[in-house]
Design an enzyme around this catalytic site. Structure first.
Site, short mmCIF file in Angstrom:
data_model
loop_
_atom_site.label_atom_id
_atom_site.label_comp_id
_atom_site.label_asym_id
_atom_site.label_seq_id
_atom_site.Cartn_x
_atom_site.Cartn_y
_atom_site.Cartn_z
N TYR A 88 0.84 -1.20 0.00
CA TYR A 88 0.00 0.00 0.00
C TYR A 88 0.87 1.24 0.00
CZ TYR A 88 0.57 0.46 5.13
OH TYR A 88 1.07 0.60 6.40
N TRP A 102 -2.68 -2.43 -3.07
CA TRP A 102 -2.55 -3.46 -4.10
C TRP A 102 -2.34 -4.78 -3.31
CZ3 TRP A 102 -0.36 1.35 -4.30
CH2 TRP A 102 -0.60 2.11 -5.45
N ARG A 166 -13.64 -4.25 9.02
CA ARG A 166 -13.32 -3.42 7.85
C ARG A 166 -14.26 -3.81 6.72
NH1 ARG A 166 -10.87 -1.59 11.25
NH2 ARG A 166 -8.68 -0.93 11.42
N ASP A 258 -3.98 -1.65 17.39
CA ASP A 258 -2.94 -2.68 17.22
C ASP A 258 -1.89 -2.58 18.33
OD1 ASP A 258 -4.26 -3.04 14.82
OD2 ASP A 258 -2.73 -2.01 13.63
#
Ligand code: ADP
Length: 307
Positions: A88, A102, A166, A258
């Site tokens: 990315y 991608w 997401r 995270d």
């Protein structure tokens, strides 16, 4: 005795802008970020941190494995000839960051192919995965991974799940919610973020989020809530809350959740109490939101304050 934390998911190449025409190459991804933060706040003598994914046999894949080794994260990587890793790029416009990915063909999507058992996990070790790990897998791969996690749990491995909802990674909200609850059903510990849970599951409050995951089969829910207090509810004891210290200079909340998870897991794995683990998670995330990027330098002195 050394405890092992195995994070499972997709690490990507990160291209971040440096000046007008250049980019720096880095590596990041939600589960990798958690492994990296767990490594930052723990000792290799008491906790070994490993990362399980699939990569290709190209130069970028090799560099990714080198990066993990350099960061003292053991690469437990399945190598798929001819495949490559996802990527990315971060774009900066008027101080705002946007991301282009991608990753639709990335090797990580095949991490569960031929998987029989998660590598190197024994009683008391931790296996960590997220909703993003589930989202990138085809339905058969998702089931294989869930079966391996369930079998690991039966051998005494502590399975930990961050739903990390997401919507863009899923065909439908129904698929996302069903897979999320299936993930929770094989997990001892669930680490959701309330804002996302309220949006997709219509939970009225943090208690409702916790109860839903405990009813799915988890034994402990730790519900994060940005600057709000973290709700901790285990099946066999009363709920309690821990308020993160206020942070005034928030720059970028990328990887807040995270990093919280990394601090929380490292503390638990090193024998800390639940309250200690939540406090370390909050202190770590509180530092991360004051700097730009997914993986940021953390100050040990600030983390140990009041510990
Ligand atoms: P996610 O990145 O998954 O949306 P949250 O927003 O729930 O995660 O935040 C995770 C943790 O990060 C919180 O529990 C808190 O410790 C810390 N944090 C996030 N935003 C703030 C904030 N504005 N002030 C202080 N701490 C924060």
């Amino acid at each position: 005795m050394t405890c092992r934390l195995l994070a499972i998911g997709e690490c990507m190449v990160e291209l971040s802008p440096r000046g007008e025409d250049n980019c720096a190459i880095g590596f990041a991804g939600d589960t990798l970020n958690t492994a990296w933060y767990a490594r930052q706040v723990s000792s290799p003598e008491t906790l070994s941190v490993a990362y399980f994914s699939a990569v290709g046999d190209d130069e970028l894949s090799r560099r990714m494995a080198d990066f993990m080794r350099a960061q003292k994260i053991e690469p437990a990587l399945k190598v798929i000839p001819g495949a490559t890793v996802g990527l990315y790029m971060i774009f900066l416009a008027n101080g705002e960051r946007s991301f282009q990915y991608w990753r639709s063909q990335s090797a990580a999507r095949r991490l569960a192919e031929d998987l029989k058992e998660l590598p190197g996990l024994g009683q008391g070790d931790f296996a960590y995965f997220s909703g993003i790990t589930l989202a990138i897998l085809p339905p058969e791969g998702r089931q294989v991974l869930l079966d391996c996690l369930k079998a690991a749990a039966e051998r005494g491995v502590r399975v930990v799940f961050d739903p990390n909802l997401r919507r863009r990674l899923w065909d439908s909200a129904e698929d996302m919610c069903a897979a999320t609850m299936a993930g929770a059903s094989v997990s001892e510990i669930v680490l959701p973020s309330f804002e996302d849970e309220a949006e997709w599951f219509s939970d009225a409050d943090k208690q409702a989020t916790a109860e839903r995951y405990l009813q799915a089969g988890s034994r402990l829910a730790v519900v994060k809530d940005g600057p709000g207090s973290v709700l901790v509810k285990a099946v066999d004891s009363a709920a309690f809350e821990v308020a993160p210290e206020p942070v005034s200079n928030i720059v970028d909340t990328t990887a807040a959740g995270d990093s919280f998870n990394g601090g929380f897991l490292a503390s638990l794995a090193e024998g800390g109490s639940l309250a200690d683990a939540v406090r370390l998670g909050c202190r770590l995330a509180g530092q991360v939101v004051t700097q730009r990027g997914a993986l940021v330098e953390v100050s040990a002195a600030d983390l140990n304050r009041g510990a």
